[in-house]
Write a protein that holds these residues in place. Sequence first.
Motif, PDB file in Angstrom:
ATOM      1  N   ALA A 120     105.365 -10.171 -32.632  1.00 20.60           N
ATOM      2  CA  ALA A 120     105.566 -10.974 -31.424  1.00 20.60           C
ATOM      3  C   ALA A 120     106.472 -10.248 -30.448  1.00 20.60           C
ATOM      4  O   ALA A 120     106.237 -10.260 -29.225  1.00 20.60           O
ATOM      5  N   ASN A 121     107.506  -9.588 -30.959  1.00 22.31           N
ATOM      6  CA  ASN A 121     108.383  -8.791 -30.091  1.00 22.31           C
ATOM      7  C   ASN A 121     107.602  -7.675 -29.414  1.00 22.31           C
ATOM      8  O   ASN A 121     107.786  -7.403 -28.219  1.00 22.31           O
ATOM      9  N   ALA A 122     106.721  -7.023 -30.183  1.00 27.85           N
ATOM     10  CA  ALA A 122     105.937  -5.921 -29.627  1.00 27.85           C
ATOM     11  C   ALA A 122     104.965  -6.422 -28.567  1.00 27.85           C
ATOM     12  O   ALA A 122     104.830  -5.815 -27.493  1.00 27.85           O
ATOM     13  N   VAL A 123     104.275  -7.520 -28.852  1.00 27.92           N
ATOM     14  CA  VAL A 123     103.330  -8.082 -27.885  1.00 27.92           C
ATOM     15  C   VAL A 123     104.052  -8.500 -26.610  1.00 27.92           C
ATOM     16  O   VAL A 123     103.590  -8.238 -25.499  1.00 27.92           O
ATOM     17  N   HIS A 124     105.202  -9.129 -26.772  1.00 24.75           N
ATOM     18  CA  HIS A 124     105.969  -9.560 -25.598  1.00 24.75           C
ATOM     19  C   HIS A 124     106.435  -8.359 -24.788  1.00 24.75           C
ATOM     20  O   HIS A 124     106.343  -8.357 -23.548  1.00 24.75           O
ATOM     21  N   ARG A 174     103.462  -8.962 -22.004  1.00 19.92           N
ATOM     22  CA  ARG A 174     103.777 -10.224 -21.326  1.00 19.92           C
ATOM     23  C   ARG A 174     103.297 -10.119 -19.878  1.00 19.92           C
ATOM     24  O   ARG A 174     103.403  -9.088 -19.233  1.00 19.92           O
ATOM     25  N   GLY A 175     102.744 -11.200 -19.384  1.00 19.58           N
ATOM     26  CA  GLY A 175     102.165 -11.179 -18.040  1.00 19.58           C
ATOM     27  C   GLY A 175     100.699 -10.828 -18.028  1.00 19.58           C
ATOM     28  O   GLY A 175     100.003 -11.053 -17.029  1.00 19.58           O
ATOM     29  N   GLU A 176     100.184 -10.312 -19.156  1.00 24.18           N
ATOM     30  CA  GLU A 176      98.762 -10.021 -19.279  1.00 24.18           C
ATOM     31  C   GLU A 176      98.017 -11.318 -19.629  1.00 24.18           C
ATOM     32  O   GLU A 176      98.617 -12.288 -20.096  1.00 24.18           O
ATOM     33  N   PRO A 177      96.703 -11.352 -19.405  1.00 23.30           N
ATOM     34  CA  PRO A 177      95.929 -12.514 -19.848  1.00 23.30           C
ATOM     35  C   PRO A 177      96.142 -12.743 -21.346  1.00 23.30           C
ATOM     36  O   PRO A 177      96.390 -11.796 -22.092  1.00 23.30           O
ATOM     37  N   TYR A 178      96.009 -13.994 -21.765  1.00 21.36           N
ATOM     38  CA  TYR A 178      96.239 -14.296 -23.181  1.00 21.36           C
ATOM     39  C   TYR A 178      95.337 -13.452 -24.081  1.00 21.36           C
ATOM     40  O   TYR A 178      95.776 -12.935 -25.114  1.00 21.36           O
ATOM     41  N   GLU A 179      94.097 -13.279 -23.679  1.00 18.66           N
ATOM     42  CA  GLU A 179      93.165 -12.449 -24.451  1.00 18.66           C
ATOM     43  C   GLU A 179      93.711 -11.040 -24.625  1.00 18.66           C
ATOM     44  O   GLU A 179      93.569 -10.417 -25.684  1.00 18.66           O
ATOM     45  N   GLY A 180      94.330 -10.535 -23.575  1.00 11.96           N
ATOM     46  CA  GLY A 180      94.906  -9.195 -23.640  1.00 11.96           C
ATOM     47  C   GLY A 180      96.099  -9.115 -24.580  1.00 11.96           C
ATOM     48  O   GLY A 180      96.317  -8.094 -25.242  1.00 11.96           O
ATOM     49  N   GLN A 181      96.873 -10.196 -24.677  1.00 15.44           N
ATOM     50  CA  GLN A 181      97.997 -10.215 -25.602  1.00 15.44           C
ATOM     51  C   GLN A 181      97.510 -10.240 -27.048  1.00 15.44           C
ATOM     52  O   GLN A 181      98.053  -9.547 -27.918  1.00 15.44           O
ATOM     53  N   VAL A 182      96.465 -11.023 -27.286  1.00 14.07           N
ATOM     54  CA  VAL A 182      95.877 -11.043 -28.632  1.00 14.07           C
ATOM     55  C   VAL A 182      95.304  -9.667 -28.966  1.00 14.07           C
ATOM     56  O   VAL A 182      95.427  -9.180 -30.098  1.00 14.07           O
ATOM     57  N   ALA A 183      94.721  -9.015 -27.980  1.00 10.86           N
ATOM     58  CA  ALA A 183      94.140  -7.682 -28.194  1.00 10.86           C
ATOM     59  C   ALA A 183      95.204  -6.668 -28.584  1.00 10.86           C
ATOM     60  O   ALA A 183      94.979  -5.813 -29.448  1.00 10.86           O
ATOM     61  N   VAL A 207     109.014   0.154 -27.494  1.00 12.44           N
ATOM     62  CA  VAL A 207     110.026   0.670 -28.419  1.00 12.44           C
ATOM     63  C   VAL A 207     110.852   1.738 -27.720  1.00 12.44           C
ATOM     64  O   VAL A 207     112.084   1.768 -27.827  1.00 12.44           O
ATOM     65  N   ALA A 208     110.178   2.596 -26.974  1.00  5.02           N
ATOM     66  CA  ALA A 208     110.880   3.689 -26.297  1.00  5.02           C
ATOM     67  C   ALA A 208     111.849   3.199 -25.229  1.00  5.02           C
ATOM     68  O   ALA A 208     112.947   3.754 -25.069  1.00  5.02           O
ATOM     69  N   ASP A 209     111.468   2.143 -24.494  1.00  5.59           N
ATOM     70  CA  ASP A 209     112.335   1.691 -23.401  1.00  5.59           C
ATOM     71  C   ASP A 209     113.198   0.482 -23.762  1.00  5.59           C
ATOM     72  O   ASP A 209     113.920  -0.055 -22.923  1.00  5.59           O
ATOM     73  N   GLY A 210     113.111   0.036 -25.014  1.00  5.15           N
ATOM     74  CA  GLY A 210     113.988  -1.029 -25.475  1.00  5.15           C
ATOM     75  C   GLY A 210     113.473  -2.439 -25.271  1.00  5.15           C
ATOM     76  O   GLY A 210     114.121  -3.411 -25.697  1.00  5.15           O
ATOM     77  N   GLN A 211     112.301  -2.594 -24.641  1.00 10.86           N
ATOM     78  CA  GLN A 211     111.793  -3.946 -24.402  1.00 10.86           C
ATOM     79  C   GLN A 211     111.329  -4.643 -25.688  1.00 10.86           C
ATOM     80  O   GLN A 211     111.080  -5.842 -25.688  1.00 10.86           O
ATOM     81  N   ILE A 212     111.253  -3.880 -26.778  1.00 10.24           N
ATOM     82  CA  ILE A 212     110.904  -4.461 -28.070  1.00 10.24           C
ATOM     83  C   ILE A 212     111.947  -5.495 -28.497  1.00 10.24           C
ATOM     84  O   ILE A 212     111.662  -6.409 -29.263  1.00 10.24           O
ATOM     85  N   TRP A 213     113.168  -5.381 -27.951  1.00 12.31           N
ATOM     86  CA  TRP A 213     114.250  -6.280 -28.366  1.00 12.31           C
ATOM     87  C   TRP A 213     114.334  -7.543 -27.526  1.00 12.31           C
ATOM     88  O   TRP A 213     115.194  -8.396 -27.773  1.00 12.31           O
ATOM     89  N   ASN A 263     108.244 -15.019 -26.294  1.00 10.59           N
ATOM     90  CA  ASN A 263     107.978 -16.424 -25.994  1.00 10.59           C
ATOM     91  C   ASN A 263     106.939 -16.958 -26.988  1.00 10.59           C
ATOM     92  O   ASN A 263     106.405 -16.222 -27.828  1.00 10.59           O
ATOM     93  N   GLU A 264     106.652 -18.244 -26.867  1.00 12.20           N
ATOM     94  CA  GLU A 264     105.713 -18.872 -27.798  1.00 12.20           C
ATOM     95  C   GLU A 264     104.294 -18.321 -27.636  1.00 12.20           C
ATOM     96  O   GLU A 264     103.522 -18.283 -28.590  1.00 12.20           O
ATOM     97  N   THR A 265     103.950 -17.891 -26.431  1.00  7.05           N
ATOM     98  CA  THR A 265     102.616 -17.329 -26.198  1.00  7.05           C
ATOM     99  C   THR A 265     102.427 -16.059 -27.010  1.00  7.05           C
ATOM    100  O   THR A 265     101.367 -15.845 -27.624  1.00  7.05           O
ATOM    101  N   SER A 266     103.452 -15.208 -27.035  1.00  7.23           N
ATOM    102  CA  SER A 266     103.364 -13.970 -27.812  1.00  7.23           C
ATOM    103  C   SER A 266     103.198 -14.270 -29.296  1.00  7.23           C
ATOM    104  O   SER A 266     102.404 -13.628 -29.992  1.00  7.23           O
ATOM    105  N   LYS A 267     103.937 -15.256 -29.792  1.00  7.57           N
ATOM    106  CA  LYS A 267     103.848 -15.614 -31.204  1.00  7.57           C
ATOM    107  C   LYS A 267     102.464 -16.175 -31.533  1.00  7.57           C
ATOM    108  O   LYS A 267     101.883 -15.850 -32.575  1.00  7.57           O
ATOM    109  N   LYS A 268     101.923 -16.999 -30.639  1.00  6.30           N
ATOM    110  CA  LYS A 268     100.591 -17.572 -30.856  1.00  6.30           C
ATOM    111  C   LYS A 268      99.535 -16.472 -30.848  1.00  6.30           C
ATOM    112  O   LYS A 268      98.577 -16.499 -31.630  1.00  6.30           O
ATOM    113  N   ALA A 269      99.701 -15.489 -29.965  1.00  5.71           N
ATOM    114  CA  ALA A 269      98.749 -14.375 -29.888  1.00  5.71           C
ATOM    115  C   ALA A 269      98.720 -13.600 -31.194  1.00  5.71           C
ATOM    116  O   ALA A 269      97.652 -13.193 -31.673  1.00  5.71           O
TER     117      ALA A 269
END
Length: 261
Positions: free
Chosen positions: A153-157, A161-170, A201-207, A211-217
């Motif tokens: 979920a951290n990685a997807v976010h 994040r901001g991509e269509p939900y389908e893209g987050q699941v992808a 991971v490289a730019d730190g956004q992994i941390w 959100n709940e959308t990322s977890k659901k994806a």
Amino acid sequence: MKYATWSKMVIVVFLCSIAITASPGVKTEAFTNQVIQKGAVGDDVIELQARLQYLGYYHGKIDGVFGWGTYWALRNFQNNFGLKVDGLAGESTKAKLVKASKYDKQYVKGQVNKGKNFTYYGGKGKQGGGAASKPTAVNTPAGFSQNDIQLMANAVHGEARGEPYEGQVAVAAVILNRVNSPSFPNTVSGVIFEPGAFTAVADGQIWLEPNETSKKAVLDAINGWDPSSNALYYFNPDTATSAWIWSRPQIKKIGKHIFCS
């Protein structure tokens, strides 16, 4: 006579002090004084893993090696217990762990020394800490720990994040496809933290907190939805700097990401 009586009293007091010191009921200190952090090995890590597993946070092998699974379990514990969330087992974190859990050192070390794949200390049979411990979700998909899901979920976010939900699941599906591919590490943490694999991971956004959308994806991907059509790579053509990624056979574009095999 007075000297002999005094000597006997001294001896009795001395023997009593030895008995009290040796008494099995006297509380001993848990852990050592070191701050336990990723990369550490040894008895402190065994105790850390066992206590986290007793509370339902750690589901990996108790092996005394502080890897990503231990790191994420510790961060989840710190978050739920109102501690500083840094993945470091310092004085306050260790004190809270000792207070909230039990640790049978002789039993745990005995199992580890026998070479057992030891992943069942505590858990459902010995749930410790009561309601305040907030154990892991009971609906965790088979084959994945709560730490795997949190990390994905951290990685997807961080990546989508901001991509269509389908893209987050992808994006989540790409992680799973890599886990299942012989060309990549066979664990979620191994795939995500493979050097150079993910920009987040490289730019730190992994941390960033997902959100709940990322977890659901992530859960949708784990349950079998793969909008990427078995892709192993993806990139944003507007920001990609690698010439190599353009050489990969492209499958489809979802949102801003092109997915490739």
